[in-house]
Structure formats: C-alpha cells, structure tokens
Design a protein around this motif. Sequence first.
Motif, PDB file in Angstrom:
ATOM      1  N   PRO A   1      11.413  46.163  38.116  1.00  0.00           N
ATOM      2  CA  PRO A   1      12.639  46.371  38.894  1.00  0.00           C
ATOM      3  C   PRO A   1      13.746  45.409  38.470  1.00  0.00           C
ATOM      4  O   PRO A   1      13.487  44.335  37.913  1.00  0.00           O
ATOM      5  N   ARG A   2      14.981  45.809  38.739  1.00  0.00           N
ATOM      6  CA  ARG A   2      16.130  44.989  38.370  1.00  0.00           C
ATOM      7  C   ARG A   2      16.085  43.612  39.037  1.00  0.00           C
ATOM      8  O   ARG A   2      16.558  42.628  38.477  1.00  0.00           O
ATOM      9  N   ALA A   3      15.482  43.515  40.197  1.00  0.00           N
ATOM     10  CA  ALA A   3      15.389  42.221  40.889  1.00  0.00           C
ATOM     11  C   ALA A   3      14.659  41.186  40.029  1.00  0.00           C
ATOM     12  O   ALA A   3      15.019  40.007  40.026  1.00  0.00           O
ATOM     13  N   PHE A   4      13.662  41.627  39.271  1.00  0.00           N
ATOM     14  CA  PHE A   4      12.949  40.708  38.379  1.00  0.00           C
ATOM     15  C   PHE A   4      13.908  40.140  37.335  1.00  0.00           C
ATOM     16  O   PHE A   4      13.925  38.940  37.082  1.00  0.00           O
ATOM     17  N   SER A   5      14.734  41.009  36.748  1.00  0.00           N
ATOM     18  CA  SER A   5      15.693  40.575  35.732  1.00  0.00           C
ATOM     19  C   SER A   5      16.714  39.604  36.296  1.00  0.00           C
ATOM     20  O   SER A   5      17.123  38.660  35.624  1.00  0.00           O
ATOM     21  N   ARG A   6      17.149  39.849  37.534  1.00  0.00           N
ATOM     22  CA  ARG A   6      18.113  38.936  38.163  1.00  0.00           C
ATOM     23  C   ARG A   6      17.467  37.590  38.479  1.00  0.00           C
ATOM     24  O   ARG A   6      18.082  36.545  38.288  1.00  0.00           O
ATOM     25  N   ASP A   7      16.220  37.612  38.954  1.00  0.00           N
ATOM     26  CA  ASP A   7      15.543  36.372  39.334  1.00  0.00           C
ATOM     27  C   ASP A   7      15.076  35.557  38.134  1.00  0.00           C
ATOM     28  O   ASP A   7      15.005  34.332  38.201  1.00  0.00           O
ATOM     29  N   TYR A   8      14.732  36.235  37.035  1.00  0.00           N
ATOM     30  CA  TYR A   8      14.194  35.552  35.852  1.00  0.00           C
ATOM     31  C   TYR A   8      14.868  36.047  34.571  1.00  0.00           C
ATOM     32  O   TYR A   8      14.223  36.617  33.690  1.00  0.00           O
ATOM     33  N   PRO A   9      16.168  35.813  34.421  1.00  0.00           N
ATOM     34  CA  PRO A   9      16.878  36.341  33.255  1.00  0.00           C
ATOM     35  C   PRO A   9      16.352  35.795  31.926  1.00  0.00           C
ATOM     36  O   PRO A   9      16.428  36.463  30.905  1.00  0.00           O
ATOM     37  N   HIS A  10      15.789  34.593  31.939  1.00  0.00           N
ATOM     38  CA  HIS A  10      15.276  34.010  30.697  1.00  0.00           C
ATOM     39  C   HIS A  10      14.009  34.712  30.200  1.00  0.00           C
ATOM     40  O   HIS A  10      13.606  34.531  29.054  1.00  0.00           O
TER      41      HIS A  10
END
Length: 106
Positions: free
Chosen positions: A22-31
């Motif tokens: 989910p996009r929330a993962f990308s927002r929380d862990y962009p690195h």
Amino acid sequence: MADKIYPIAHAKIGTQDGFRLPRAFSRDYPHLVNASGYIEVLSDNTFLIRLDTKEKENADETESLMLSLFLDFLMKDAMKNPEKLVSYTKEMSDEMDDLLADVELD
C-alpha cells in the motif's frame, strides 16, 4: 522498530509474480521503496523479507571498485616486475593457517 502492519496483495509484474504494497508503506518508509533484497521462507504461510538499502548498495559498489582497482594495480606491477614474484609455498600456506586458526568469520 515500528509495529505497523501493512496488507499486501498479489500482483502480476510482466511475466513475474509479486506483491503490491500500500501507498502508506511508501510514505512511512521512502528509503525502502527502491530497495531490493531476499525472501526467506520460514513456513508455508510465513516469510521474512530482508532489504538492502541504497546506502549499503553504494558502500558495496565503492568497496567493489576499490578492490578492483587494487587488484588491477597488483596485476600491472606483476607484469612490469615479474622478477619480484615469489612462488606460494606449502610453508606459506601453513603459516597462514596458523595465523587464521582462531579467526571466526560471520
């Protein structure tokens, strides 16, 4: 370490199978978004994902480059000065074995 849990879903990626995050993962862990890594299967319905971050990849690339440059230097020196080369003997091997006898590698 975060206690967040993210749902995943099957995704067909070209001819490969994968998982969609989910996009929330990308927002929380962009690195971690562009990281690659490995999957270790723990049981039929459990696996562990180990990701290599960009920092580690860059460090590995730098280390690999430095090793390559050093080996190139040694090869050029050996070709320029073959008289400096010494045959590797059984005695040298035994000495190295003695020096490394108690060394443990990760």
